[in-house]
Design a protein around this motif. Sequence first.
Motif, PDB file in Angstrom:
ATOM      1  N   ASP A  58       0.811  -1.215   0.000  1.00 26.22           N
ATOM      2  CA  ASP A  58       0.000   0.000   0.000  1.00 26.22           C
ATOM      3  C   ASP A  58       0.844   1.264   0.000  1.00 26.22           C
ATOM      4  O   ASP A  58       0.342   2.348  -0.309  1.00 26.22           O
ATOM      5  CB  ASP A  58      -0.941   0.010   1.211  1.00 26.22           C
ATOM      6  CG  ASP A  58      -2.061  -1.010   1.074  1.00 26.22           C
ATOM      7  OD1 ASP A  58      -2.337  -1.415  -0.073  1.00 26.22           O
ATOM      8  OD2 ASP A  58      -2.648  -1.396   2.102  1.00 26.22           O
ATOM      9  N   GLU A  59       2.109   1.135   0.348  1.00 21.20           N
ATOM     10  CA  GLU A  59       2.970   2.319   0.408  1.00 21.20           C
ATOM     11  C   GLU A  59       3.524   2.687  -0.963  1.00 21.20           C
ATOM     12  O   GLU A  59       4.017   3.804  -1.150  1.00 21.20           O
ATOM     13  CB  GLU A  59       4.137   2.064   1.372  1.00 21.20           C
ATOM     14  CG  GLU A  59       3.723   1.690   2.777  1.00 21.20           C
ATOM     15  CD  GLU A  59       2.910   2.780   3.455  1.00 21.20           C
ATOM     16  OE1 GLU A  59       3.179   3.968   3.167  1.00 21.20           O
ATOM     17  OE2 GLU A  59       2.015   2.451   4.259  1.00 21.20           O
ATOM     18  N   ILE A  60       3.467   1.759  -1.900  1.00 19.66           N
ATOM     19  CA  ILE A  60       4.043   2.010  -3.229  1.00 19.66           C
ATOM     20  C   ILE A  60       2.986   2.670  -4.110  1.00 19.66           C
ATOM     21  O   ILE A  60       1.989   2.047  -4.488  1.00 19.66           O
ATOM     22  CB  ILE A  60       4.536   0.696  -3.868  1.00 19.66           C
ATOM     23  CG1 ILE A  60       5.589   0.047  -2.977  1.00 19.66           C
ATOM     24  CG2 ILE A  60       5.099   0.965  -5.263  1.00 19.66           C
ATOM     25  CD1 ILE A  60       6.072  -1.298  -3.485  1.00 19.66           C
ATOM     26  N   ALA A  61       3.190   3.915  -4.442  1.00 19.53           N
ATOM     27  CA  ALA A  61       2.233   4.670  -5.260  1.00 19.53           C
ATOM     28  C   ALA A  61       2.700   4.691  -6.707  1.00 19.53           C
ATOM     29  O   ALA A  61       3.898   4.643  -6.990  1.00 19.53           O
ATOM     30  CB  ALA A  61       2.108   6.096  -4.726  1.00 19.53           C
ATOM     31  N   PRO A  62       1.758   4.751  -7.656  1.00 20.17           N
ATOM     32  CA  PRO A  62       2.164   4.834  -9.068  1.00 20.17           C
ATOM     33  C   PRO A  62       2.832   6.164  -9.374  1.00 20.17           C
ATOM     34  O   PRO A  62       2.533   7.181  -8.746  1.00 20.17           O
ATOM     35  CB  PRO A  62       0.836   4.688  -9.821  1.00 20.17           C
ATOM     36  CG  PRO A  62      -0.203   5.157  -8.855  1.00 20.17           C
ATOM     37  CD  PRO A  62       0.290   4.764  -7.493  1.00 20.17           C
ATOM     38  N   LYS A  63       3.747   6.135 -10.300  1.00 16.80           N
ATOM     39  CA  LYS A  63       4.440   7.354 -10.730  1.00 16.80           C
ATOM     40  C   LYS A  63       3.737   7.888 -11.972  1.00 16.80           C
ATOM     41  O   LYS A  63       3.883   7.357 -13.072  1.00 16.80           O
ATOM     42  CB  LYS A  63       5.914   7.056 -11.027  1.00 16.80           C
ATOM     43  CG  LYS A  63       6.655   6.373  -9.876  1.00 16.80           C
ATOM     44  CD  LYS A  63       6.581   7.178  -8.589  1.00 16.80           C
ATOM     45  CE  LYS A  63       7.365   6.528  -7.461  1.00 16.80           C
ATOM     46  NZ  LYS A  63       6.732   5.286  -6.958  1.00 16.80           N
ATOM     47  N   ASN A  64       2.940   8.918 -11.775  1.00 17.33           N
ATOM     48  CA  ASN A  64       2.145   9.464 -12.866  1.00 17.33           C
ATOM     49  C   ASN A  64       3.036  10.137 -13.913  1.00 17.33           C
ATOM     50  O   ASN A  64       4.139  10.604 -13.608  1.00 17.33           O
ATOM     51  CB  ASN A  64       1.123  10.466 -12.322  1.00 17.33           C
ATOM     52  CG  ASN A  64       0.167   9.814 -11.344  1.00 17.33           C
ATOM     53  OD1 ASN A  64      -0.325   8.713 -11.583  1.00 17.33           O
ATOM     54  ND2 ASN A  64      -0.093  10.479 -10.232  1.00 17.33           N
ATOM     55  N   ILE A  65       2.528  10.210 -15.133  1.00 18.79           N
ATOM     56  CA  ILE A  65       3.339  10.614 -16.282  1.00 18.79           C
ATOM     57  C   ILE A  65       2.670  11.781 -17.005  1.00 18.79           C
ATOM     58  O   ILE A  65       1.453  11.818 -17.148  1.00 18.79           O
ATOM     59  CB  ILE A  65       3.515   9.435 -17.266  1.00 18.79           C
ATOM     60  CG1 ILE A  65       4.116   8.215 -16.543  1.00 18.79           C
ATOM     61  CG2 ILE A  65       4.371   9.816 -18.458  1.00 18.79           C
ATOM     62  CD1 ILE A  65       4.074   6.943 -17.382  1.00 18.79           C
ATOM     63  N   ILE A  66       3.480  12.718 -17.467  1.00 22.57           N
ATOM     64  CA  ILE A  66       3.021  13.767 -18.379  1.00 22.57           C
ATOM     65  C   ILE A  66       3.713  13.557 -19.722  1.00 22.57           C
ATOM     66  O   ILE A  66       4.949  13.490 -19.800  1.00 22.57           O
ATOM     67  CB  ILE A  66       3.344  15.181 -17.860  1.00 22.57           C
ATOM     68  CG1 ILE A  66       2.447  15.557 -16.680  1.00 22.57           C
ATOM     69  CG2 ILE A  66       3.131  16.211 -18.968  1.00 22.57           C
ATOM     70  CD1 ILE A  66       2.602  16.991 -16.218  1.00 22.57           C
ATOM     71  N   LEU A  67       2.919  13.420 -20.783  1.00 23.71           N
ATOM     72  CA  LEU A  67       3.445  13.301 -22.140  1.00 23.71           C
ATOM     73  C   LEU A  67       3.338  14.665 -22.802  1.00 23.71           C
ATOM     74  O   LEU A  67       2.250  15.233 -22.914  1.00 23.71           O
ATOM     75  CB  LEU A  67       2.648  12.262 -22.940  1.00 23.71           C
ATOM     76  CG  LEU A  67       2.591  10.853 -22.336  1.00 23.71           C
ATOM     77  CD1 LEU A  67       1.747   9.941 -23.219  1.00 23.71           C
ATOM     78  CD2 LEU A  67       3.990  10.268 -22.162  1.00 23.71           C
ATOM     79  N   ILE A  68       4.472  15.199 -23.244  1.00 26.19           N
ATOM     80  CA  ILE A  68       4.531  16.543 -23.809  1.00 26.19           C
ATOM     81  C   ILE A  68       4.889  16.445 -25.280  1.00 26.19           C
ATOM     82  O   ILE A  68       5.891  15.822 -25.648  1.00 26.19           O
ATOM     83  CB  ILE A  68       5.584  17.402 -23.075  1.00 26.19           C
ATOM     84  CG1 ILE A  68       5.298  17.419 -21.564  1.00 26.19           C
ATOM     85  CG2 ILE A  68       5.637  18.806 -23.628  1.00 26.19           C
ATOM     86  CD1 ILE A  68       6.434  17.968 -20.735  1.00 26.19           C
ATOM     87  N   GLY A  69       4.050  17.020 -26.122  1.00 17.28           N
ATOM     88  CA  GLY A  69       4.353  16.981 -27.551  1.00 17.28           C
ATOM     89  C   GLY A  69       3.212  17.532 -28.364  1.00 17.28           C
ATOM     90  O   GLY A  69       2.080  17.637 -27.882  1.00 17.28           O
ATOM     91  N   PRO A  70       3.467  17.896 -29.619  1.00 19.50           N
ATOM     92  CA  PRO A  70       2.421  18.467 -30.474  1.00 19.50           C
ATOM     93  C   PRO A  70       1.333  17.446 -30.776  1.00 19.50           C
ATOM     94  O   PRO A  70       1.496  16.246 -30.553  1.00 19.50           O
ATOM     95  CB  PRO A  70       3.185  18.867 -31.740  1.00 19.50           C
ATOM     96  CG  PRO A  70       4.413  18.011 -31.747  1.00 19.50           C
ATOM     97  CD  PRO A  70       4.765  17.799 -30.315  1.00 19.50           C
ATOM     98  N   THR A  71       0.223  17.918 -31.271  1.00 22.02           N
ATOM     99  CA  THR A  71      -0.884  17.027 -31.576  1.00 22.02           C
ATOM    100  C   THR A  71      -0.514  16.080 -32.712  1.00 22.02           C
ATOM    101  O   THR A  71       0.268  16.411 -33.597  1.00 22.02           O
ATOM    102  CB  THR A  71      -2.136  17.839 -31.965  1.00 22.02           C
ATOM    103  OG1 THR A  71      -3.225  16.951 -32.175  1.00 22.02           O
ATOM    104  CG2 THR A  71      -1.911  18.639 -33.232  1.00 22.02           C
ATOM    105  N   GLY A  72      -1.094  14.885 -32.661  1.00 20.44           N
ATOM    106  CA  GLY A  72      -0.916  13.930 -33.743  1.00 20.44           C
ATOM    107  C   GLY A  72       0.373  13.148 -33.732  1.00 20.44           C
ATOM    108  O   GLY A  72       0.736  12.553 -34.748  1.00 20.44           O
TER     109      GLY A  72
END
Length: 454
Positions: free
Chosen positions: A46-60
């Motif tokens: 329960d202590e291990i949390a997911p590492k959320n991700i941001i994807l950065i880039g132009p559309t398509g």
Amino acid sequence: MNDLKPVDIVAELDKYIIGQNDAKRSVAIALRNRWRRQQVPDSLRDEIAPKNIILIGPTGVGKTEIARRLSRLSDSPFFKVEASKFTEVGYVGRDVESMVRDLLELTVNAVRAAEQEAVTDKAWRIAEERMLDLLLPKADRGRAEAAGEGGLEVVNTSADAASSTREKLRKMLQAGKMDSRYVDLDVAERNTPMVEIFSNVGMEEMGFNFKDMLGSLLPKNTRRRKIKVPEAMKTMAAEEAQNLVDMDTVIQDAIAKVEQSGIIFLDEIDKIAGNGKGHGPDVSREGVQRDLLPIVEGSTVNTKYGPVKTDHILFIASGAFHTIKPSDLIPELQGRFPIRVTLDALNRRDFVRILTEPKNALLLQYIALLKTEGVELVFSDNAVEKIAEIAEEVNVRTENIGARRLHTLMERLLEDILFDAPDVQDAHLTVDEAYVGQKLKAIKDDEDLSRYIL
């Protein structure tokens, strides 16, 4: 999923998405970490949390497709939502908690469908017995029932005759000899009244579903319909499958799947980032970011199926970030997305690969579509190179919409062929470089390309 190593996950994503190796590696690691978390001792799990991700880039360039393919690959509950749809709590509009409710609703439906599929054979057998009851003459049924009154098994000629008739009808039913016959079937109808609630919160904000409550209070009306035997069998089998499924178990399994392996894809997150130039409160930017904080970090969301914890839901956010930067998000929200991956803009070589390599490649789609008309469509290598060259040039000169530009060009390129395909005499058509240049010359040379932009 247990057998999927990160390298295998990337290999599966490569079948549909060209390039973007950094993004593929990041999501593959995140997916594998979920399996690893299930293997650690309970005290630490329960202590291990997911590492959320941001994807950065132009559309398509493949941001949404990566998340969608990842969810299919792992059979994880998946929900995609645009962050720009949300408003701050207290204002008219959707609140951020609704995405968790929507994810659970989709998962409940999926689990219920899977459970109904598992009991299809049993439901069909029960439906078959019900159909035989409808087909068997009432006089024969009456004699057969009378033979067994008082709890004693009485064997006589009437009972044997009824049993024999029933088995003959069963064989005829299974052989399809009764398919043209009509039966009278009582079909349940639930007429939920059209009730609209006008409030500054949506229906999802209420502690219960008002329409469901009214539907359970009203009596179930039935309507007798005269339908053919095959349709009646399908209707009765569907009813029996619903009756065989334990909804309490379905809801528990759905909540567990959402809490342990759910994926929420937050698209257009850059649209809720403030640039510091506004004056006064902005209900669609900083307020939404503040509301996102507890959900992304981990909180409990009340739904009509029960509370759902978001502590271990994986959040993948994406945005073009053309005029602003990820650092323009409020610092607290930045901390909830520790992994940031920049996706590359697509070039000519990428377009060539996108047109030809994926399992759902654009050229393969058009070839399959025209094959239904008896037309064999062939693209020369030079034609593919020319399409990619024009796509890159148009993206540079106008808005860069990535691989979506190929959809625009392909529709323009094949417009005449698609229109004339039913009446074409030549069953073999070849698209070469000269044809591409001729059909797309107007788009390439016209300085005002706005009307061709999707």
